[in-house]
Design a protein around this motif. Structure first.
Motif, short mmCIF file in Angstrom:
data_model
loop_
_atom_site.label_atom_id
_atom_site.label_comp_id
_atom_site.label_asym_id
_atom_site.label_seq_id
_atom_site.Cartn_x
_atom_site.Cartn_y
_atom_site.Cartn_z
N SER A 189 -11.08 5.86 -8.53
CA SER A 189 -10.83 5.97 -6.48
C SER A 189 -11.50 4.71 -6.13
O SER A 189 -10.60 4.15 -4.88
N PHE A 190 -13.10 3.90 -6.73
CA PHE A 190 -12.97 3.22 -5.42
C PHE A 190 -12.14 1.41 -6.44
O PHE A 190 -12.54 0.97 -5.15
N GLU A 191 -11.32 1.69 -7.59
CA GLU A 191 -10.33 0.40 -7.68
C GLU A 191 -9.81 -0.27 -6.17
O GLU A 191 -9.99 -0.76 -6.12
N VAL A 192 -9.26 1.22 -5.18
CA VAL A 192 -8.45 1.17 -4.63
C VAL A 192 -9.29 -0.73 -3.58
O VAL A 192 -8.50 -0.93 -2.58
N LEU A 193 -10.03 -0.20 -2.91
CA LEU A 193 -11.11 -1.05 -2.23
C LEU A 193 -11.46 -2.39 -3.21
O LEU A 193 -11.57 -3.31 -2.18
N GLU A 194 -10.71 -2.88 -3.90
CA GLU A 194 -11.12 -4.09 -4.64
C GLU A 194 -10.51 -4.98 -3.89
O GLU A 194 -9.40 -4.45 -3.42
N PRO B 99 0.76 -0.95 -0.08
CA PRO B 99 -0.21 -0.25 0.10
C PRO B 99 1.01 1.36 0.01
O PRO B 99 0.15 2.41 0.54
N LEU B 100 2.22 1.58 -0.48
CA LEU B 100 2.66 2.69 -0.20
C LEU B 100 2.54 3.02 -1.17
O LEU B 100 2.06 3.29 -2.54
N ALA B 101 3.15 4.58 -0.89
CA ALA B 101 2.60 5.76 -1.53
C ALA B 101 3.92 7.04 -1.57
O ALA B 101 4.39 7.80 -2.50
N ASN B 102 5.11 6.28 -0.38
CA ASN B 102 5.94 7.44 -0.35
C ASN B 102 6.88 6.43 -1.09
O ASN B 102 7.20 5.35 -0.50
N THR B 103 8.28 7.14 -2.19
CA THR B 103 9.37 6.53 -2.58
C THR B 103 10.95 6.00 -2.14
O THR B 103 10.99 4.83 -2.40
N VAL B 104 10.38 6.93 -0.89
CA VAL B 104 11.77 6.31 0.37
C VAL B 104 11.64 6.05 1.50
O VAL B 104 10.13 7.09 2.02
#
Length: 718
Positions: free
Chosen positions: A557-562, A195-200
């Motif tokens: 936006s809802f795709e991430v809830l799958e 679930p990461l969002a930051n690259t470092v």
């Protein structure tokens, strides 16, 4: 030092993250109602107090340009900016920036000082104003004090008093490092694993110097787009946020951080009392934070077009700054210099980060920059909306927003649902509808799975998902593989017909929504399954859900809830792009998002199995001769030593259950079944439900846990 179980056995399944769902960590007590406390505030008075702090430079931490506004903007941004759409975790809610690891991230150097500057305000208002709300509000007040008109502010972020151990920050074991396991593609320029969002590790977003700490503008632009998309920001919002935020303040790199900065707050000596990053650099201006030095324009405490004009109208070349980091200086001497941050008689040349110059060299980003430059009012509007979204994205639906500055507008990213403009069903109508549901062609399994599919999308992290809105009938949920689209279509058609017949036959204004009917169908099936086992139970039902439209639903936006894995329906999914190694790890992650305890997780899995509510009606894990009957057979047969278990595939995900004496195949199972016998704590909980006298307790506990999941998104009932 005493080692923990996790240190002795690093591969042990982490269940302690579910304990926070039952433990009381709030020092104000279980009866504390933050919403009621917040509503007592005079928000204008609070903002005035914050503004007084803003321009009162303290000797112990002097304000740049005599104004803490840019400092507070960074604090608010770095608090809210940790939010990621993949699991809805982090963000400003909870005031988590004051707790580790965020309190000691390298990217948050010296933000401990920003919070200490606000301590008098927190002291004055106490429990009426959480740190989560205060940090965000300070960012808004900072913008307004420097000439910007914000879009609004909503309170309602109740503080956490314990770090959220469920947040997966990455596989690295050192700060400001990147491992290949963080990306699907090449490290630092590929697709981040969920679930990461930051690259470092330890940075809010991307490396400001560029990928690998090099001034690579093309790679930096790719990282920016990848990262901001994981905050649900499009290109316009991304450019507006970066340009708007960098209109103010400066970065600090008077010298190399590693040469002068002391340990972070969580490693600092006890006498520092929670402050960190003490430094021994005595030269003016004496500030070391990022290692990059300089302002972006000549008016660092004023809202204007200075950042965009500087970026577009000058050529920039990469250089090593005094802090030893890559940054960019203007080519030529025709740029306007800023005043010194601590001495206005001095001047300082503006600079740019690699991430700034990347916007200029990316065709799509540059087009937006040029449009904003030509239309300053559009830039103002875009930044105000994007800033509001950044600060409030993790708060959930608008009914949770508090205070006099909440905008009247409702946004699609808030997952709105319409109001119920009709009279809700009562006990008589509920009984009539239950009878209609149970006499329809739908099976108990279909009713249970449909209700579960709708309600279990909920995430307590950012209050998204749930049965309200009946979005299971809309894209993208109706097409998710886990929801068995063809069968779901049949179920929804039947439920829609029942709804239309009921609503069309009423002479009064009583109506039922499809969202309510989906939940009621699951409840009715659970009650009938319990009755088949000899138990008379009633699942509580509170009508009031309504049906959202496709236009109110942001598909992307809802795709991430799958679900990648759904332990409750024994769905293993396919190839995954996340950091989890085993399905049971995803099970615990989902249970934490559903706010479940270990016993609640256990009874729900066991009950769903005996109800036969499995993906594609597979018999895997259905350890009973009476599927569709709510018994404790799952636990009885799972723990029975008369059976043995053997994997049937190299992945060790599917197992055969055979009679020890005869060798006859009895059932199939998955890791999501066997973990309840393998893991010591889960087995101890299963022990409580497999005994001869435990079935009634199991049924009661299942009903309670089921009702909890069905009601998680009912903020209107709180």
């Amino acid at each position: 030092m005493t080692w923990s179980n996790q240190e002795w056995w690093p591969d042990l399944l982490r269940l302690d993250v579910l304990d926070d769902n039952t433990a009381e960590t709030n020092p104000y007590g279980e009866d504390f109602d933050y919403d009621e406390e917040f509503e007592q505030l005079d928000l204008d008075e609070v903002k005035s107090d914050i503004e007084d702090v803003m321009t009162d430079s303290q000797d112990w931490w002097p304000a740049d340009y005599g104004h803490y506004g840019p400092f507070f903007i960074r604090m608010a941004w770095h608090s809210a900016g940790t939010y990621r759409t993949a699991d809805g975790r982090a963000g400003a809610s909870g005031g988590l920036q004051r707790l580790p690891p965020e309190s000691s991230w390298p990217d948050n150097v010296n933000l401990d000082k920003a919070r200490r500057l606000l301590q008098p305000v927190k002291k004055k208002y106490g429990k009426k104003l959480s740190w989560g709300d205060l940090i965000v509000l300070a960012g808004n007040v900072a913008l307004e004090s420097m000439g910007f008109e914000t879009y609004g502010f909503a309170g309602g972020r109740e503080d956490a008093f314990k770090s959220n151990e469920a947040v997966e920050w990455g596989p690295e074991t050192e700060w400001e490092t990147t491992s290949p396991e963080r990306f699907e593609g090449d490290a630092e320029v590929g697709a981040l694993k969920n679930p990461l969002a930051n690259t470092v590790m330890g940075l809010i977003y991307v490396n400001p110097e560029g990928p690998y700490g090099e001034p690579d503008v093309e790679g930096s632009a790719k990282n920016i787009r990848e990262e901001f998309s994981r905050m649900a920001m499009d290109d316009d919002e991304t450019v507006a946020l970066i340009a708007g935020g960098h209109t103010f303040g400066k970065v600090h790199g008077a010298d190399e951080p590693e040469e002068h900065l002391g340990p972070e707050p969580e490693a600092a000596p006890i006498e520092e009392q929670g402050l960190g990053w003490d430094h021994d650099f005595e030269e003016k201006p004496g500030m070391i934070t990022s290692g990059i030095e300089g302002p972006w324009n000549d008016t660092p405490t004023q809202w204007d077009m200075g950042y965009i004009d500087n970026l577009l109208e000058h050529d920039w070349t990469s250089v090593k700054g005094p802090g030893g980091a890559w940054q960019w200086r203007p080519v030529g001497d025709d740029v306007d210099y800023a005043p010194g941050a601590q001495d206005s008689s001095e001047t300082e040349e503006p600079m740019m980060l690699t991430t700034d110059v990347a916007l200029k060299h990316d065709d799509d980003y540059r087009e937006i920059l040029e449009r904003f430059q030509e239309n300053p009012d559009e830039f103002q509007e875009a930044f105000s909306r994007a800033w509001y979204k950044l600060l409030h994205r993790d708060m959930g639906p608008p009914e949770r927003y508090l205070g006099p500055e909440v905008p009247n507008e409702t946004f699609t990213w808030q997952d709105p649902v319409p109001d119920a403009e009709y009279e809700l069903v009562g006990d008589e109508e509920i009984a009539e509808l239950k009878e209609e549901l149970l006499s329809s062609e739908l099976t108990r399994s279909q009713l249970v799975k449909t209700a579960w599919a709708a309600a279990s999308t909920y995430r307590d992290s950012d209050k998204r998902g749930g049965a309200n809105g009946a979005r299971i009938r809309l894209e993208p949920q109706r097409s998710w593989d886990v929801n068995e689209p063809d069968e779901l279509e049949t179920v929804l058609e039947t439920l829609q017909a029942i709804k239309e017949d009921f609503n069309g036959s009423r002479a009064d204004d009583v109506r039922i929504s499809l969202a309510d009917l989906i939940v009621l169908g699951g409840n009715a099936a659970v009650e009938e399954a319990a009755a088949a086992a000899g138990y008379d139970v009633t699942v509580p039902f509170e009508p009031g859900r309504t049906d959202a439209t496709q236009e109110q639903t942001d598909v992307e936006s809802f795709e991430v809830l799958e679900p990648k894995v759904d332990a409750f329906r024994n769905y293993l999914g396919g190839e995954s792009d996340d950091l989890y190694d085993y399905p049971e790890e995803r099970m615990i992650d989902k249970a934490e998002l559903l706010n479940l305890s270990v016993p609640e997780l256990t009874v729900l899995v066991g009950g769903m199995r005996t109800l036969g509510a499995t993906y594609r009606d597979t018999s895997r894990g259905v350890f009973t001769d009476e599927p569709g009957t709510l018994t404790n057979d799952f636990f009885v047969n799972l723990l029975d030593m008369g059976y043995e278990w053997e994997p049937v595939d190299e992945d060790r995900e599917i197992f055969e259950v055979c009679d020890r004496e005869t060798g006859d195949l009895e059932w199939e199972a998955t890791r999501l079944d066997l973990i309840f016998g393998s893991n010591a704590r889960l087995r101890a909980t299963a022990d409580a439900y497999f005994a001869d006298d435990a079935e009634e307790q199991f049924v009661e506990d299942f009903v309670d846990a089921w009702h909890k999941v069905m009601s998680l998104d009912r903020f209107d009932l709180e």
